[in-house]
Design an enzyme around this catalytic site. Structure first.
Site, PDB file in Angstrom:
ATOM      1  N   GLY A 178       0.821  -1.192   0.000  1.00 56.97           N
ATOM      2  CA  GLY A 178       0.000   0.000   0.000  1.00 56.97           C
ATOM      3  C   GLY A 178       0.861   1.250   0.000  1.00 56.97           C
ATOM      4  N   CYS A 179       0.238   2.368  -0.331  1.00 56.56           N
ATOM      5  CA  CYS A 179       0.988   3.620  -0.441  1.00 56.56           C
ATOM      6  C   CYS A 179       1.465   4.105   0.914  1.00 56.56           C
ATOM      7  CB  CYS A 179       0.150   4.672  -1.147  1.00 56.56           C
ATOM      8  SG  CYS A 179      -1.518   4.874  -0.491  1.00 56.56           S
ATOM      9  N   TYR A 180       0.554   4.243   1.872  1.00 56.91           N
ATOM     10  CA  TYR A 180       0.982   4.659   3.214  1.00 56.91           C
ATOM     11  C   TYR A 180       2.014   3.685   3.792  1.00 56.91           C
ATOM     12  CZ  TYR A 180      -2.928   8.074   3.639  1.00 56.91           C
ATOM     13  OH  TYR A 180      -3.802   9.120   3.492  1.00 56.91           O
TER      14      TYR A 180
ATOM     15  N   THR B 243       4.228   1.922   2.411  1.00 60.70           N
ATOM     16  CA  THR B 243       5.552   2.107   1.814  1.00 60.70           C
ATOM     17  C   THR B 243       6.283   3.263   2.472  1.00 60.70           C
ATOM     18  OG1 THR B 243       4.838   1.203  -0.316  1.00 60.70           O
ATOM     19  CG2 THR B 243       6.752   2.677  -0.345  1.00 60.70           C
TER      20      THR B 243
END
Lengths: 342, 342, 342, 342
Positions: free
Chosen positions: C148-150, C152
């Protein structure tokens, strides 16, 4: 106190009406309807109104509305024309913020709005609610058609120069730019921030519903035909319309004086000094239309710049201005709001 | 009518003061000074004020100011402390929107502001103008130190939970985000739209002047030491501060009830229902501080969300609220403004 | 040439994959499926791709996909787990950009994603595709769960300091801010520009699906339990995540050196000099995670700043990085893109 | 390898040149000068370049530059004309991104730029670097005048229809809108985000330096006089120009076919299908000019929409395109970059 109802108050014109009405000293807000939000507090949907109103959305219901002195329709096109007659017959005055009563020619209306009109006689009766054009008629109107946002900015900008009789009436150009709130609050991929932010584009160049409305305004005022190209664009911001208007004027009338005189008595049209460039933010949240007139390099082409807040002078504020006129109040009541800058 | 003067009215707090003052029913605006813009009409610099004031900027001049009942300093840090005494001695009351009188400890002040203080005795006399903390003292104050923007949002957000006595006072975190108007109107590459738009960053993580102000507020209120980490960030938008506050609270006090009670009588602090997420736009242009309290996943860590408009409750609006208190007016006079949403 | 297919390419991670893949020298794009847009040219939906690909969207069809060497799933959660097995059985490798294979604990996954998992054995097999953590495993993986973005931004930011063994593992705070593109391209009133522009708010404070993913990353790496509060916020901009991380570190390790060493060999993690404040725009369009480490005022609390482009290192770019690793290419192939600044 | 120098690389065209040049396979960047930043690493000023270049800014120094094959001037107007001759005499080719060599008529140039020209003979020699107009001349040029941003978008948009011979050459209107990066990186109150965000205005309506440049382009290409009104506006976004062009065309030529044919061989002009509305974001970071042609309601007035990224096709990208042509490379080398959307 004017007893006021709002039909369809969940969109941006609805919340903007509420923002202005809750502080209006002569208004008692009676009812606000919404099929989808019935039972919910208005301030739950719009937290900026917390502390200003305890009103709840209710199911659409003519009975509750019929006890009002005035009902605003902040509904999609085609709703007000279904419900206005019953209210009017019951003595309730009506201001429609949608387009149902704006266009006098029913064929034109049907072509652009894609439906048959439900009450042609009311179209004939309705007063087009641009106070700077029709102030007296608005005062006594039962039914007011509140103008579109683009038509407000463009009509106020074009009229004085066209009324000189010196301007060329073909080849008029209205290059208009609007913030995204003009597209409303409906779920719509095209209006996501990730789609509209940090970008700019024209839309509906082939034809837009506000073109015939503008054309009607100009032709009725001039009693002549005009040829107008209207191109709307979408700005990566929320509020504001900027109209850049182009018209060839062969002679040399003193346009600055002309505009200043034309609007000297109007509390909501501000003609800036020669050379000025009005910014949309100078009218953010306010009901003013701010105009500047230019003749670049002394050429034949005159350029008029006209800005409004599309939700105020272009919608809810103008509706309130109309209400003030209809009920004999000072036109500016609850509308003296300084633009939010920065 | 209260005769009011403004020193240094060309910045954003200045224009915001004007936006609010021109509609204040009990204020007569006498003078607004600016060395750089003397002779220019205020409404030429700020066209949103066209039609609302004919005032011109004048050269700074104590004589003109000394005829006022109240003078606002909307100046850079270090100016008010040079001029306040003469005004106070002449019976003029003063509200400083800069930081000159905010910090009681003069060493701390000098370390963070990089100058010696010109009038330590006035620091001692000055009342810190957070009405929710010091309302009575403000009413009778000659000299009010208007709070910083971050300290307003953080102090109002933290105080109720800290005052339970159950919270851990070390390891407090205030992760704060501000719109760019907080940086003022000075020419500055770092604040260009091309630098700040569509981007986000922290700044001054090593240390920011508002940290000691917040710490002072909390320690004075609690009469205990606190350890606070304050990290400001710059938002790609104009107005608004959002403080996200973190504090460990081992027990299980009813924080929602606690916040609601603490602020029940405060017209400008709004505690939202449990589970809510306040948006900065809900207070845009308004004087409200809107707060929500969370305990994610039932953990020890409590999260408080607090939003204000940095130019209103964080500056000019709070200054007006203080003025209303100082002159025995209703605290909300000219401050009942619904947030501009959308 | 690697034969590549994309399932569900109409969203933002889809178009971002395409932006990167069309210029990848070792990739032959075979098929991109979309139920809703089948038959439409990709470049009609995304005009930035005009001139770069003639590909059309096709109906989802395992046969076409089974001829690929690699298939990316850029689909909503719950789709890849239905289709991955058949592809894997046919020898196609799979990278899922959704969350189907990210969480090892199936109960946790079901609780946060609201469905039963369709293929628990593949969850066990899947490699979590954070190259800075699992590079070797990714090289030989059949199935990669793209992070996921967060997670990472937060995982890369937290890990080095936590791995010192000197940090307090409870009371961790990840205060995160994301641009709106993270919410995807679905029609959604809450993500309209008129709703998200010029405003800021926290969301999902009570709990967000990325919290257990981050916690799993940290706990697996440390082999210890951590207590983490994760608060996401929505930024009024399109691309970019900024994580501000708080952790108490009682001792005095040389964190700057530690971070620089930890990531010295990583082409896509950039540790800035001490005192720096990374901006999201510095990685806009690029695959870099840029980190800075602070210890404000010498206090116990350490603050780590970590930025990524949520669509690149937080989604499509990281997926390409994983693909490069899986197929023995240089990890940076087609990913050397300078951030678009300004 | 082409040895390249940049004079004045601290502005936005400078960093954009660097963004493109550091990935150009045939370029060796030798020197970049800046009086104000000499001694500082380029990547310290522009962190997006961290990892892509170790270059430092150096003091302006003709010696270092004279070892280059090509020097770009990314300087304010009036600098290149002082320094170009010495470089040209030493065999260095020059591309000026400022306006020193764009206007052939020296009186016109002096009137608009407020200075005498330092080297009229070089003005005569300079090739106007719009590849779609002057490709062959550019290939062999020693000195290229890189076009202005507005002139690029307007000229490419207007030329095909004007060259039909059927269009009216008076009353041309170019209503243009630009992102703020066009105003450069200088400290300037008017370009603060708090001044330009969430607002829109026209500027320089009385006259703008790009008007004579556009007029020259059209008149040279047509060998006829034209009368053009050019109104620039400032968009609340960073990158992108949108030109909306109005021209009366009495006959009925197949304009869509005409535009497609005219630009069929041009890699960086993309004519969209009939009815399309190009968005600036579709070319963000890319070197494409994207055009659509409309005839609203079948009227005489034709409307052409033309978008570019002002920093790429409107500045640095076009300069690279010119460099590629001058050194016999494929015109598209290092310029195949997909627009960053969203």
């Amino acid at each position: 106190m004017i007893k006021v109802g709002i039909v369809g108050g969940t969109g941006y014109t609805g919340v903007e009406l509420l923002r202005l009405l809750v502080l209006h000293p002569e208004v008692s807000l009676q009812v606000i309807t919404s099929r989808s939000e019935a039972g919910r507090k208005v301030a739950d949907l719009y937290p900026n109104l917390r502390g200003y109103t305890e009103l709840e959305f209710t199911q659409p219901d003519t009975k509750a509305l019929s006890g009002c002195d005035l009902v605003f329709f902040a509904t999609p096109n085609g709703i007000a024309m279904q419900q206005a007659r019953e209210l009017l017959d019951g003595g309730v005055r009506v201001i429609d913020l949608a387009a149902d009563f704006r266009i006098k020619n029913l064929d034109t209306w049907s072509r652009w709005y894609g439906m048959e009109h439900a009450c042609p006689d009311l179209v004939a009766e309705a007063v087009y609610g641009l106070p700077e054009l029709n102030k007296d008629a608005i005062r006594s109107a039962r039914l007011v058609a509140n103008p579109g946002c683009y038509p407000t900015a463009v009509t106020l900008g074009f009229l004085p120069v066209l009324q000189t009789g010196m301007a060329s009436l073909d080849g008029l150009v209205a290059d208009c730019k609007s913030g995204v709130s003009g597209a409303g609050r409906g779920a719509n991929t095209a209006m996501l921030m990730a789609e509209t932010g940090e970008s700019f584009k024209a839309y509906a160049v082939a034809g837009h519903r506000h073109q015939p409305e503008i054309q009607q305004n100009l032709e009725l005022a001039l009693d002549k035909q005009v040829q107008l190209t209207f191109v709307p664009h979408l700005l990566p911001m929320i509020r504001g319309i900027h109209a850049t208007l182009y018209v060839r004027v062969p002679g040399d009338p003193d346009l600055q004086a002309l505009y200043e005189e034309r609007y000297a008595a109007e509390p909501f049209v501000d003609v800036m000094p020669a050379g000025a460039h009005p910014e949309t933010r100078s009218v953010r949240g306010g009901n003013t239309c701010r105009i500047a007139v230019h003749r670049p390099q002394g050429d034949e082409m005159v350029v008029i710049l006209s800005v409004i807040d599309n939700l105020v002078k272009g919608a809810a504020g103008q509706a309130l201005q109309n209400m003030n006129l209809m009920f004999g109040l000072d036109e500016t009541t609850a509308l003296r709001q300084v633009g939010l800058l920065p």
